[in-house]
Design an enzyme around this catalytic site. Sequence first.
Site, PDB file in Angstrom:
ATOM      1  N   SER A 185       0.789  -1.231   0.000  1.00 30.92           N
ATOM      2  CA  SER A 185       0.000   0.000   0.000  1.00 30.92           C
ATOM      3  C   SER A 185       0.818   1.275   0.000  1.00 30.92           C
ATOM      4  O   SER A 185       0.312   2.317  -0.385  1.00 30.92           O
ATOM      5  CB  SER A 185      -0.963  -0.004   1.182  1.00 30.92           C
ATOM      6  OG  SER A 185      -0.359  -0.505   2.344  1.00 30.92           O
ATOM      7  N   HIS A 213      -5.427  -3.336  -2.566  1.00 29.30           N
ATOM      8  CA  HIS A 213      -5.173  -2.250  -3.523  1.00 29.30           C
ATOM      9  C   HIS A 213      -5.191  -2.715  -4.969  1.00 29.30           C
ATOM     10  O   HIS A 213      -5.043  -1.910  -5.891  1.00 29.30           O
ATOM     11  CB  HIS A 213      -3.814  -1.592  -3.232  1.00 29.30           C
ATOM     12  CG  HIS A 213      -3.811  -0.862  -1.940  1.00 29.30           C
ATOM     13  ND1 HIS A 213      -4.286   0.427  -1.807  1.00 29.30           N
ATOM     14  CD2 HIS A 213      -3.432  -1.245  -0.707  1.00 29.30           C
ATOM     15  CE1 HIS A 213      -4.182   0.801  -0.559  1.00 29.30           C
ATOM     16  NE2 HIS A 213      -3.670  -0.194   0.138  1.00 29.30           N
ATOM     17  N   LYS A 244     -11.944   0.328  -1.777  1.00 30.85           N
ATOM     18  CA  LYS A 244     -10.957   1.075  -2.557  1.00 30.85           C
ATOM     19  C   LYS A 244     -11.445   1.169  -4.003  1.00 30.85           C
ATOM     20  O   LYS A 244     -12.348   1.939  -4.272  1.00 30.85           O
ATOM     21  CB  LYS A 244      -9.581   0.451  -2.355  1.00 30.85           C
ATOM     22  CG  LYS A 244      -9.145   0.761  -0.918  1.00 30.85           C
ATOM     23  CD  LYS A 244      -7.918   0.093  -0.408  1.00 30.85           C
ATOM     24  CE  LYS A 244      -7.707   0.548   1.037  1.00 30.85           C
ATOM     25  NZ  LYS A 244      -6.806  -0.303   1.783  1.00 30.85           N
TER      26      LYS A 244
HETATM   27  C1  PLP Z   1      -6.953  -0.528   3.245  1.00 30.17           C
HETATM   28  C2  PLP Z   1      -6.345  -1.863   3.453  1.00 30.17           C
HETATM   29  C3  PLP Z   1      -7.017  -2.841   4.166  1.00 30.17           C
HETATM   30  C4  PLP Z   1      -8.272  -2.552   4.921  1.00 30.17           C
HETATM   31  O1  PLP Z   1      -9.379  -2.458   4.101  1.00 30.17           O
HETATM   32  P1  PLP Z   1     -10.640  -1.639   4.618  1.00 30.17           P
HETATM   33  O2  PLP Z   1     -11.765  -2.205   3.836  1.00 30.17           O
HETATM   34  O3  PLP Z   1     -10.363  -0.216   4.323  1.00 30.17           O
HETATM   35  O4  PLP Z   1     -10.761  -1.927   6.080  1.00 30.17           O
HETATM   36  C5  PLP Z   1      -6.470  -4.101   4.224  1.00 30.17           C
HETATM   37  N1  PLP Z   1      -5.303  -4.382   3.623  1.00 30.17           N
HETATM   38  C6  PLP Z   1      -4.614  -3.452   2.943  1.00 30.17           C
HETATM   39  C7  PLP Z   1      -3.331  -3.818   2.281  1.00 30.17           C
HETATM   40  C8  PLP Z   1      -5.110  -2.168   2.855  1.00 30.17           C
HETATM   41  O5  PLP Z   1      -4.412  -1.228   2.233  1.00 30.17           O
END
Ligand code: PLP
Length: 389
Positions: A185, A213, A244
């Site tokens: 990320s 992502h 996302k």
């Molecule tokens: C954002 C993220 C999450 C969490 O996802 P949410 O649905 O926002 O709780 C999990 N793993 C990674 C790598 C992330 O970047």
Amino acid sequence: MSTTPGNRLAWIDEELASLEAAGLRRRLAVRSGPQAVRIVLGRQKLLNFGSNDYLSLAADPRLVDAATDAAGHEGWGSGASPLVTGCGESHRQLQEELARFEGTEAALLCCSGFAANAGTIAALAGPGDVVFSDRKNHASLLDGCRLSRADVRVYPHGDWRRLDRLLAKAGGYRRRLIVTDGLFSMDGDLAPLRELADAAERHDAMLLVDEAHATGVFGRRGRGVAEHLGVEDHIDVRIGTLSKALGSVGGFVVGSRALIEWLVQRARPYVFSTAPPAATAAAAVAALEIVRDEPRRREGLLGRADRLRDQLRGQGWDVGTSASQIIPIIVGQPDRAMELSARLRQRALFVPAIRPPTVPDGEACLRISLTAGHTDEMIGKLLVALADI
Ligand SMILES: *Cc1c(COP(=O)(O)O)cnc(C)c1O
């Protein structure tokens, strides 16, 4: 009788002051209006390079309509955990669509990607087991490792050779589990999933990949890095988020029917949290349809990201190992990242500064996140500003 609760929390003021002094105190920014490429943040109009809305679906009218429609039929709140009465038609339909989209036997919907990661790892490993975790894994994977109470071995970022040696020494454990982000990320680089899958095979370890992502962005059908690298069949557990690229909210796990059935029994955030509103599930179903029908969104995005990385390197910036729509400009110290971010903001460009503990010490960066809605002209503005400062 003069002790007030505030006094017992006085240490917090000191801690906050020391964060402030180190340039590490964070402040909440409030956006007015929708999440999109143009946003209003703290009353300032900005070109937005700081969202994870990679396919620019968060404000898409088709998602809004699907959500509105579902709320009309199923109401707003879901009122209970899925196993009691919280699972509605929209939730069930989303799980079916997710399994179809991902080409797996089954799918499980959770409240968030964070909950999906934490709950799944803790359901797959426990005392007497060992979990291998990439040093740069997302916080939710790390917390899942801790929750599991299994032994945890952290291997250097992407270093599958070291992982292989660690696995070779882990024969005494009941079960072995490897967990990794598919697309990291902050660095925007890809995990070496083929090599990790080979190592898992050699040492009889389970492999879990978090595609948060990459879902909707990577792979021919938008399933993620595992599809992109052609190794989906070698991964036991894939996790993604709806929050996302898919523009909604919630997390999901896909895999075999047995896996999903086990998680229904044992993933505590699934069992003990209220199901998300049906409307969020309906919006995600609409988003999956768009991912299927509009591959140009992700193709165009990755093409523009490739060009932007080249142009940034040409200007002399360090974009690290990025190979995706997430492009860090690594500057080292937190104050320098904050200063650059502030200067861009003066030019109506929002690029967040990322500081420890989100990144390791010495790796503070500006994190450019590109989305399908960014035009060449918008990216050009960013490049001109970066060249100037
Ligand atoms: C954002 C993220 C999450 C969490 O996802 P949410 O649905 O926002 O709780 C999990 N793993 C990674 C790598 C992330 O970047």
